[in-house]
Write an enzyme that holds these catalytic residues in place. Sequence first.
Site, PDB file in Angstrom:
ATOM      1  CG  HIS A 292      -1.691   1.277   1.380  1.00  0.00           C
ATOM      2  ND1 HIS A 292      -1.590   2.103   2.479  1.00  0.00           N
ATOM      3  CD2 HIS A 292      -2.575   1.883   0.535  1.00  0.00           C
ATOM      4  CE1 HIS A 292      -2.395   3.140   2.325  1.00  0.00           C
ATOM      5  NE2 HIS A 292      -2.992   3.035   1.156  1.00  0.00           N
ATOM      6  CB  SER A 293       1.007   4.273   0.308  1.00  0.00           C
ATOM      7  OG  SER A 293       1.553   5.563   0.213  1.00  0.00           O
TER       8      SER A 293
END
Length: 1123
Positions: A292-293
């Site tokens: 994520h990210s």
Amino acid sequence: MRRRPSGSGEDECNIKTVTPNAPNKADKSGGMVKETRAVKQSIKAQERRTSREVGGTRSLKLELPWPPTSVSVPALEQHTLNGIARDKESAESVTETLQKQSARLRGPWSCSLLTLATTACSIILLATIVRSFFTLQLDPKGCAMSYMRPAFTHFSDFDTEYTRFASKYSLYLYREGGVDEDTRVKGIPVIFVPGNAGSYKQVRPIAAEAAHYFQDVLREDTSAVASGKRPLDFFTVDFNEELSAFHGQTLLDQAEYLNEAVAYILALYHSPHRSLREAGLPNPKAVIILGHSMGGVVGRTMLRMPNYQEHTVNTIVTLSAPHARAPISFDADMVATYDDINTFWRQSYSALLPDDNPLSDVTLVSVAGGGLDTMIPSEYSSLTSLVPDTHGFTVFTSAIPCVWTGMDHLAIMWCDQFRKALVKAIFDVADARRSSQTLEQSARIKALRKRLLTGMESVVEKAALDDEPTIFLALEHAATLTMTHDERLVLRSLGDNDKTRIHLMPIPVQPFAQGSIFTMLTNQHLDAADENATLTALLCSVFPPSSTAGPTSIGTKTGTALSNSGATRLACKNAASDVSFLPASTNESLTAFDDARPFSYLQYNLSDLHEYEFIAIVEQSADQVPGWAIAQFSAAADSSIKISRGHHQLLVNGLRQELPPGRPMMTELKIPEVHSTMFAYNLHVTRHSCDGKDELFTPLLRQYIQEPYESKYFVNTQGGNINVHGISPYMPPPLNGKGETEGLSLQLWSDPTCNSTVEVSLTVDVVGSAGKLVMRYRTVLAAFPLLVVAIVLRKQFQVYDTTGVFMSFSQSMDQCIRTSLPAVVAALTFLSIALTKATQGPWARLWFNQMPGSAESTIDFTVNDLMLGTSDPFFWFLVPLFGVLGVGVCIAGNYFVLTVTEIFAFMYGRFVALGLRADDTCRSVTSLAITSLHQRIVITGFVLLMVVTVIPYQFAYIVLCVVQIGTCIRALRVARDNSTGQSYNFYNYTHSMLVLMLWILPINMPVLVVWIHNLAARWLTPFSALHNLLSVLPYILLVETMSTGNMVPRMTGRARYITNISMFGFALYTAVYGMTYAYRLHHMVNALCAWLLMMHASTGPLSLAKLAQYRAGGEGSNVKKRP
């Protein structure tokens, strides 16, 4: 009388009125007249010269034949001529005017009408941009909440024996309560990598859905279990919520730790006490990465690290990860790390042979949230510049079937619709029968496309076309309806006959026009052809006589009309595997993510159907079903309309297209020029009432672009907001070298039986487009104000070297707004246009392609790093826009600093007044020093030692800003007490340097926050790059010099040109490279401080000449005198 230079350090408050000796009587008249005329001529000459130098302001040079304070003329005798008296009064008047103008130049609060107007304009523009960003052109939010019962198992034995980061990071295994609570590993390993300031607990929604999906669905599906589907073992890493987006070394540390964690996780499956894996299944040799990210970037970085073991990672799925470029460019290590990682991936996939590609077995999928993501621009998630479409792709959540909504940066982790689709995609590629735990690479990318893309993209393969015929379709004349080539099939109800009904649609004979298609839309599921199916679509060809084909070559489907040996038979393939789902569009529909059964849509290019003769639509329901279906063949000229409108035409006139009544069910409008992320559009769809019939469905609109795959749907549409994430500033070009894009396409599905016109209009939302600047040009507020400050400082030093007056920042800003700033902004505007033209020219491309060591097909991935970051000259107006914003922000920041220093100076004056002696009525500038020379040397040496060993230079810079604020406050207090020109010169100098340092401060803050976070996590290992003494040494010495009250000397020789050129060069570099390489601005100001320090050293108390005098004096004092 001795002429005192205006730049000297003498105390002006002790100057007394000088009365020259009285002249002889014989010279009373003539001598005084001549002297007065000479004075007037000198004043006029200096006035003209200074007015040209200061930019039109009538400020006079202070090197006059009298001191710059009050001047008295000797008392004249009574018989002096009246003309002489008038000359004396005129000279005094001019002197008074000089003093007032000098005071006005030094006044820090001076503000002209032009400055106020510029500031007001800047504030209005900035407020419009911010309001547009927060309130206009916003996508609807449609995520449903997810629920779980989490349980985490900490691997405490993964300690320093395995990794040097054991005291900083931790590894956990997720288990869902009530479903799978056994902490032994038994399935397919998946590692979740959190992003910037992310928590390891963010894996809960996805891991919980994976556990429930296997428990409730896959475990009972024998075919799924036989194909290698096993539960997913979700491991998650606790990075202590580190800020990996701000610091490149932190990103590398996390990647190194993950590689060591992968080796530890794979070893768990070999341990009988830690593993519950089924017998007969191979032990895993690879893991799936879910990032994520910034965790997605860390996942890609793992494959570049020295401790990476080959083939231990073969599938990476990232969510809202900025792959294309760093989110901010304030850290040199971050920019260098991104450049190294992206270069590695590009070169790997550019290899001609698979053996030369270390990433040949790696599949990478990037999922973006769209316009609701305000943390990173979603176009940064694009993989077009990194990975070929054979190994990866980028998709937006609004395009994923049955998700159909955008989501913000955090919601993408817990959105219920999306986590269901993501878990199914991971299971689609999982195969526990293989040691890699996944399908082979080609099958992997095919499965991910099928699950995550709409199915209408050109890269999605039509599965039914490659299948073998599995259905014998028997044609009975009573149950078969054969249609003509140009006839449209419209079914308003289904299953109203006891018998199965077959609708045969002959496929048009070749040659086909390019783009001709077959389309079918229904509100029913196009199921497999079994006994319970309501509606089935088949691709059929005439089956040869039974004597020429064995019964095993084609599986016979038994049923009512599907296998009648006495009838004509067709060999058919079921088209259900090629069905795309569309959001339902009815009169009750509000949004695409409404909880309603989706439509089923089938589309084939006629060129793909050349092996077939018929498309058969089979109704099998015995009972009447409230459903409908429409199918037809469409020519390319009728179904696809290309509209060529440039930016200027769209901006001025917009776009309007009327669709005729006899149009096909699906009409596509292609607008190639609409591809920029900088524009927002308003779409209006006007439809007339249905021609005497009820609509089967209301108009449905799909907005989409190719690469990245972004789609948004508008149900029951009357219009909406159109935003695309196509070509964006500072984005590298595609890996395939194609510069042109297909632009925006609008697909409109409407009921063709209504026989009514539909009008589609598209206009540019100018105010809504302003908000797009926030995400794409965030660094502008750090770069362009520095450009303005550099130009203002340049003017201050220029006037100071000429007149001896160091203008205030406010007055210099006013002068620059009138003269140099418009010229600089105009020059930069033309430069931006020239750069965009140059990057598109053949000479530039030829030069890049013929660089040493480059191949003919070399692509310059840094072509968009300059200035505005775009090769489109249409956006030239952004340079003056950012110039106005920079000026306004600088003016506002300056007055804010003035206000703060005024408040603290008042408090400081009250505090100091309590300790002053009653006779201490005058203080010189040298009274600024509050410590002795010995103390300052010790403190400076201690700070330097701490920078080298313990603290990062960014922390030292924060301390220097605080010290400079104190110096500025004391300088203001002394200037108020003394009211001398020299004291105000010094205050203006310290204030301007403080403004410059404060604008550099945001560049150093992110890395400093990372260091403080590491201290909180008890991680004391220093980062070598942060202890570069040269990065802050000139700052330290210059601030220390100013804290003693030393004014920078005037440069009257050629050295003054160095200051001028340095300031201008810094301003130019800030405009050209400041947004892409913002961290370099700190070092450029550091070099500027080194030059100012050299200027101080030339004539100050620490100059080489003074040190030589001190040394000579010291040696002389030790010599014993001879008697």
